[in-house]
Design an enzyme around this catalytic site. Sequence first.
Site, PDB file in Angstrom:
ATOM      1  CB  ALA A  37     123.961  62.132  96.754  1.00  0.00           C
ATOM      2  CG  ASN A 176     142.142  60.948 103.013  1.00  0.00           C
ATOM      3  OD1 ASN A 176     142.621  61.610 103.788  1.00  0.00           O
ATOM      4  ND2 ASN A 176     141.842  61.479 101.934  1.00  0.00           N
ATOM      5  CB  THR A 216     140.272  54.675 103.100  1.00  0.00           C
ATOM      6  OG1 THR A 216     140.508  56.289 103.096  1.00  0.00           O
ATOM      7  CG2 THR A 216     139.145  54.102 103.847  1.00  0.00           C
ATOM      8  N   GLY A 221     144.405  49.090 100.478  1.00  0.00           N
ATOM      9  CA  GLY A 221     143.669  48.779 101.362  1.00  0.00           C
ATOM     10  C   GLY A 221     143.338  49.667 102.583  1.00  0.00           C
ATOM     11  CG  ASP A 242     135.979  58.473  87.654  1.00  0.00           C
ATOM     12  OD1 ASP A 242     136.909  59.136  88.746  1.00  0.00           O
ATOM     13  OD2 ASP A 242     135.201  58.862  87.141  1.00  0.00           O
ATOM     14  N   GLY A 247     135.787  56.562  98.067  1.00  0.00           N
ATOM     15  CA  GLY A 247     135.682  56.640  99.651  1.00  0.00           C
ATOM     16  C   GLY A 247     134.179  56.688  99.898  1.00  0.00           C
ATOM     17  CG  ASP A 248     131.754  59.726  98.493  1.00  0.00           C
ATOM     18  OD1 ASP A 248     132.415  60.157  99.805  1.00  0.00           O
ATOM     19  OD2 ASP A 248     131.794  60.526  97.731  1.00  0.00           O
ATOM     20  N   GLY A 283     132.362  58.176  86.768  1.00  0.00           N
ATOM     21  CA  GLY A 283     131.316  58.799  87.692  1.00  0.00           C
ATOM     22  C   GLY A 283     131.336  58.488  89.073  1.00  0.00           C
ATOM     23  CB  SER A 287     130.762  54.066  89.626  1.00  0.00           C
ATOM     24  OG  SER A 287     131.098  54.540  90.702  1.00  0.00           O
TER      25      SER A 287
END
Length: 303
Positions: A37, A176, A216, A221, A242, A247-248, A283, A287
């Site tokens: 989502a 990552n 990532t 960066g 936060d 990453g999403d 959040g 966000s």
Amino acid sequence: MVGSVNMDVLTRCVRMPRPGETVPGRSVSLLPGGKGANQAVAARRAGAATSMVGAVGDDDFGRILRDFLDSEHLDLGRLAAVPGASGTAVILVDGSGENAIIIVPGANDRVLPNSLDGIPLTPGDILLLQGEIPEATNIAAIARAREAGAVTVLNLAPYRPTPPDVLRDVDYLVVNETEFANVTGVGADPAAAMTSDRVEGLLADGAGVAPNVVVTLGAEGLLARLDGTVLRVPGFPVTAVDTTGAGDCFCGAFGAALARSEEPEQALRYASAAAALSVRSHGAGPSMPTDAAINHFLGSPAR
């Protein structure tokens, strides 16, 4: 997007508790999330027409999650409501913005290969995938995208071992530093590992890992290996409130940039800027920045 939908139970604390320790919390919030989502919302806010394939439960969380995604103007024709609980993530965020997360899959375990039946994919479409749904569904989706000539972006998070023949069919693998070490078996600094003899073989097409790999690095960066060329995209200095969902956000914005035919290097910088903006708010799903905000940020002095 074929992926997860969760309700995030976000608890803010001064610092992370050690095993057996109780620490005071500052607040508790219920916020829409889930890697699938989050990436879908990020892609939509970044300007891409986006469809969400997934599942929520028939509980109160499920209704709240669907209403939120609908308000984001996603195509929810294939977001199923299944009996039982929706996916839930319990998230601790400390005073520096770092987080620790526990995920209870709930309805996300019901996103099975038959969820893909009848989904239209055409050349130029971007398929976003991540690791919070059953592996069999990702495997089926990757195969379908390859057959249709669509571009697949796999965010291998949370990490799980993936068959080499599946990774060969992914166009962009996003990981990552920890996930990169798990995929390659090389625990060295990613910058050195990208060009080591062992990783040269592991990242070669046909050797088991996607030819285009993005690592990532948080505030530093990212590193990317695109068609054999290694490049670094510096991070953007921001004050993190936060980091949940950063990453999403990166993956969704990257997919949106690819969908409008941006060159990969340009798309990576755009996605890095989007992720930097996302950590300035609380959040995950809520966000995600808009295309206008990302472009304004990139156009600011010293960017």
